[in-house]
Design a protein around this motif. Structure first.
Motif, PDB file in Angstrom:
ATOM      1  N   PRO A  47       0.858  -1.233  -0.107  1.00  0.00           N
ATOM      2  CA  PRO A  47       0.080   0.148  -0.187  1.00  0.00           C
ATOM      3  C   PRO A  47       1.033   1.403  -0.065  1.00  0.00           C
ATOM      4  CG  PRO A  47      -0.051  -1.164   2.169  1.00  0.00           C
ATOM      5  CD  PRO A  47       0.714  -2.072   1.296  1.00  0.00           C
ATOM      6  N   ARG A  48       0.477   2.257  -0.578  1.00  0.00           N
ATOM      7  CA  ARG A  48       1.141   3.706  -0.669  1.00  0.00           C
ATOM      8  C   ARG A  48       0.184   4.649   0.256  1.00  0.00           C
ATOM      9  NH1 ARG A  48       2.678   4.687  -6.860  1.00  0.00           N
ATOM     10  NH2 ARG A  48       0.444   4.642  -6.936  1.00  0.00           N
ATOM     11  N   PHE A  49       0.895   5.385   0.757  1.00  0.00           N
ATOM     12  CA  PHE A  49       0.338   6.402   1.393  1.00  0.00           C
ATOM     13  C   PHE A  49       0.879   7.881   0.954  1.00  0.00           C
ATOM     14  CE2 PHE A  49      -0.459   3.130   4.258  1.00  0.00           C
ATOM     15  CZ  PHE A  49      -1.637   3.523   4.996  1.00  0.00           C
ATOM     16  N   GLY A  50      -0.223   8.913   0.872  1.00  0.00           N
ATOM     17  CA  GLY A  50       0.066  10.151   0.630  1.00  0.00           C
ATOM     18  C   GLY A  50      -0.559  11.171   1.558  1.00  0.00           C
ATOM     19  N   PHE A  51       0.181  12.362   1.934  1.00  0.00           N
ATOM     20  CA  PHE A  51      -0.190  13.183   3.123  1.00  0.00           C
ATOM     21  C   PHE A  51      -0.483  14.427   2.682  1.00  0.00           C
ATOM     22  CE2 PHE A  51       2.566   9.749   4.319  1.00  0.00           C
ATOM     23  CZ  PHE A  51       1.653   9.157   5.637  1.00  0.00           C
ATOM     24  N   THR A  52      -1.635  15.283   3.055  1.00  0.00           N
ATOM     25  CA  THR A  52      -1.918  16.606   2.484  1.00  0.00           C
ATOM     26  C   THR A  52      -2.112  17.422   3.825  1.00  0.00           C
ATOM     27  OG1 THR A  52      -2.499  15.719   0.647  1.00  0.00           O
ATOM     28  CG2 THR A  52      -3.565  18.146   0.939  1.00  0.00           C
ATOM     29  N   VAL A  53      -1.715  18.453   3.948  1.00  0.00           N
ATOM     30  CA  VAL A  53      -1.868  19.501   4.944  1.00  0.00           C
ATOM     31  C   VAL A  53      -2.094  20.923   4.362  1.00  0.00           C
ATOM     32  CG1 VAL A  53      -1.256  20.522   7.106  1.00  0.00           C
ATOM     33  CG2 VAL A  53      -0.371  18.282   6.489  1.00  0.00           C
TER      34      VAL A  53
ATOM     35  N   TYR B 227      -3.647   5.170  -0.443  1.00  0.00           N
ATOM     36  CA  TYR B 227      -4.471   5.974   0.620  1.00  0.00           C
ATOM     37  C   TYR B 227      -3.751   7.543   0.858  1.00  0.00           C
ATOM     38  CZ  TYR B 227      -5.767   1.450   2.166  1.00  0.00           C
ATOM     39  OH  TYR B 227      -6.160   0.106   2.196  1.00  0.00           O
ATOM     40  N   VAL B 228      -4.695   8.580   0.739  1.00  0.00           N
ATOM     41  CA  VAL B 228      -4.257   9.589   1.078  1.00  0.00           C
ATOM     42  C   VAL B 228      -4.952  10.343   2.503  1.00  0.00           C
ATOM     43  CG1 VAL B 228      -4.277  12.338   0.196  1.00  0.00           C
ATOM     44  CG2 VAL B 228      -4.005  10.400  -1.322  1.00  0.00           C
ATOM     45  N   MET B 229      -4.171  11.000   3.344  1.00  0.00           N
ATOM     46  CA  MET B 229      -4.549  11.323   4.483  1.00  0.00           C
ATOM     47  C   MET B 229      -4.642  12.891   4.532  1.00  0.00           C
ATOM     48  SD  MET B 229      -2.717   8.923   7.241  1.00  0.00           S
ATOM     49  CE  MET B 229      -3.552   9.592   8.681  1.00  0.00           C
ATOM     50  N   ILE B 230      -5.791  13.637   4.661  1.00  0.00           N
ATOM     51  CA  ILE B 230      -5.927  15.023   4.489  1.00  0.00           C
ATOM     52  C   ILE B 230      -5.903  15.544   5.934  1.00  0.00           C
ATOM     53  CG2 ILE B 230      -7.245  17.118   3.724  1.00  0.00           C
ATOM     54  CD1 ILE B 230      -8.090  15.178   1.416  1.00  0.00           C
ATOM     55  N   ALA B 231      -4.874  16.208   6.416  1.00  0.00           N
ATOM     56  CA  ALA B 231      -4.924  16.517   7.839  1.00  0.00           C
ATOM     57  C   ALA B 231      -5.856  17.699   8.201  1.00  0.00           C
ATOM     58  CB  ALA B 231      -3.534  16.967   8.251  1.00  0.00           C
ATOM     59  N   ARG B 232      -6.334  17.677   9.452  1.00  0.00           N
ATOM     60  CA  ARG B 232      -7.020  18.627  10.193  1.00  0.00           C
ATOM     61  C   ARG B 232      -6.118  19.273  11.313  1.00  0.00           C
ATOM     62  NH1 ARG B 232     -12.339  15.503   9.930  1.00  0.00           N
ATOM     63  NH2 ARG B 232     -13.117  16.013   7.877  1.00  0.00           N
TER      64      ARG B 232
ATOM     65  N   ARG C 271       3.089  10.710   9.256  1.00  0.00           N
ATOM     66  CA  ARG C 271       3.878   9.847   8.617  1.00  0.00           C
ATOM     67  C   ARG C 271       4.426   8.821   9.625  1.00  0.00           C
ATOM     68  NH1 ARG C 271       6.734  13.881   5.542  1.00  0.00           N
ATOM     69  NH2 ARG C 271       7.997  13.802   7.055  1.00  0.00           N
ATOM     70  N   GLU C 272       4.665   9.484  10.859  1.00  0.00           N
ATOM     71  CA  GLU C 272       5.034   8.536  11.958  1.00  0.00           C
ATOM     72  C   GLU C 272       3.973   7.542  12.522  1.00  0.00           C
ATOM     73  OE1 GLU C 272       8.096   7.129  14.606  1.00  0.00           O
ATOM     74  OE2 GLU C 272       8.175   8.281  12.536  1.00  0.00           O
ATOM     75  N   ALA C 273       2.783   8.123  12.535  1.00  0.00           N
ATOM     76  CA  ALA C 273       1.681   7.240  12.807  1.00  0.00           C
ATOM     77  C   ALA C 273       1.362   5.953  11.930  1.00  0.00           C
ATOM     78  CB  ALA C 273       0.288   7.946  12.997  1.00  0.00           C
ATOM     79  N   VAL C 274       1.501   6.191  10.701  1.00  0.00           N
ATOM     80  CA  VAL C 274       1.643   5.028   9.638  1.00  0.00           C
ATOM     81  C   VAL C 274       2.754   4.303   9.677  1.00  0.00           C
ATOM     82  CG1 VAL C 274       1.668   4.688   7.221  1.00  0.00           C
ATOM     83  CG2 VAL C 274      -0.044   6.462   7.907  1.00  0.00           C
ATOM     84  N   ARG C 275       3.724   4.818   9.723  1.00  0.00           N
ATOM     85  CA  ARG C 275       4.994   3.985   9.978  1.00  0.00           C
ATOM     86  C   ARG C 275       5.116   3.119  11.138  1.00  0.00           C
ATOM     87  NH1 ARG C 275      10.191   3.610  11.685  1.00  0.00           N
ATOM     88  NH2 ARG C 275       9.678   5.166  13.164  1.00  0.00           N
ATOM     89  N   THR C 276       4.774   3.354  12.263  1.00  0.00           N
ATOM     90  CA  THR C 276       4.948   2.698  13.341  1.00  0.00           C
ATOM     91  C   THR C 276       3.797   1.696  13.717  1.00  0.00           C
ATOM     92  OG1 THR C 276       3.988   4.478  14.717  1.00  0.00           O
ATOM     93  CG2 THR C 276       6.489   4.230  14.662  1.00  0.00           C
ATOM     94  N   LEU C 277       2.554   2.023  13.053  1.00  0.00           N
ATOM     95  CA  LEU C 277       1.533   1.030  13.162  1.00  0.00           C
ATOM     96  C   LEU C 277       1.931  -0.386  12.791  1.00  0.00           C
ATOM     97  CD1 LEU C 277      -1.516   2.672  12.439  1.00  0.00           C
ATOM     98  CD2 LEU C 277      -1.716   0.499  13.380  1.00  0.00           C
ATOM     99  N   ASP C 278       1.813  -1.271  13.632  1.00  0.00           N
ATOM    100  CA  ASP C 278       2.476  -2.593  13.180  1.00  0.00           C
ATOM    101  C   ASP C 278       1.553  -3.812  13.664  1.00  0.00           C
ATOM    102  OD1 ASP C 278       4.212  -4.715  12.290  1.00  0.00           O
ATOM    103  OD2 ASP C 278       5.226  -5.018  14.214  1.00  0.00           O
TER     104      ASP C 278
END
Length: 163
Positions: free
Chosen positions: A61-67, A102-107, A85-92
């Protein structure tokens, strides 16, 4: 290998076309972010033809981040992006589907939320998207004909009574 090794860094989305494809997919609106997801259109080596299901399922899976700039200045936006990014990386284990983007659009709440709560919301968002229908998809949808015709259960048009 030892079990104490850090989790592998997930693959990243970098092209605008990938972000736009994810925007057209499923969504989950959370407190700290909106998660968008779409199945990746995978092509074979050197762009020759479509690969089978086995080639797509092997792709991580690939992740993108937008703020957005509405959130704050560059320092704040970068801090939020690093937290996501760290929340996605450390999820195990990462409960994301292989072959999906997946794209995460931050609030703004993503900065003040506890890190464990941020990860819990990410797990919940991924689970809701993978479970199938999101809230918007589960609501019944009226056709344009029904919306325009009160006899079919729609509202009358503006400007007076429907004929």
């Amino acid at each position: 290998m030892s079990d104490s090794s850090p989790p592998a860094t997930p693959h990243r989305l970098k092209r605008r076309a990938d972000f736009l494809r994810a925007a057209a997919g499923k969504r989950f609106h959370g407190k700290a972010f909106t998660l968008q997801a779409a199945r990746r259109a995978q092509t074979g080596p050197a762009g020759v033809g479509e690969t089978g299901e086995s080639g797509l399922s092997a792709a991580p899976p690939r992740f993108g981040f937008t703020v957005t700039k509405k959130i704050g200045k560059a320092v704040v936006r970068n801090r939020i992006r690093r937290r996501l990014r760290e929340a996605v990386r450390t999820l195990d284990p990462l409960p994301a589907r292989a072959g999906h983007d997946y794209v995460m659009i931050a609030r703004a709440e993503a900065l003040g939320l506890a890190f464990a709560a941020l990860q819990a919301e990410l797990v919940r968002a991924l689970g809701r998207i993978e479970a199938g229908k999101t809230r918007a998809e589960s609501l019944p949808r009226k056709s344009r004909r029904q919306e325009a015709n009160p006899a079919l259960g729609g509202k009358p048009r503006r400007g007076g009574e429907a004929t």
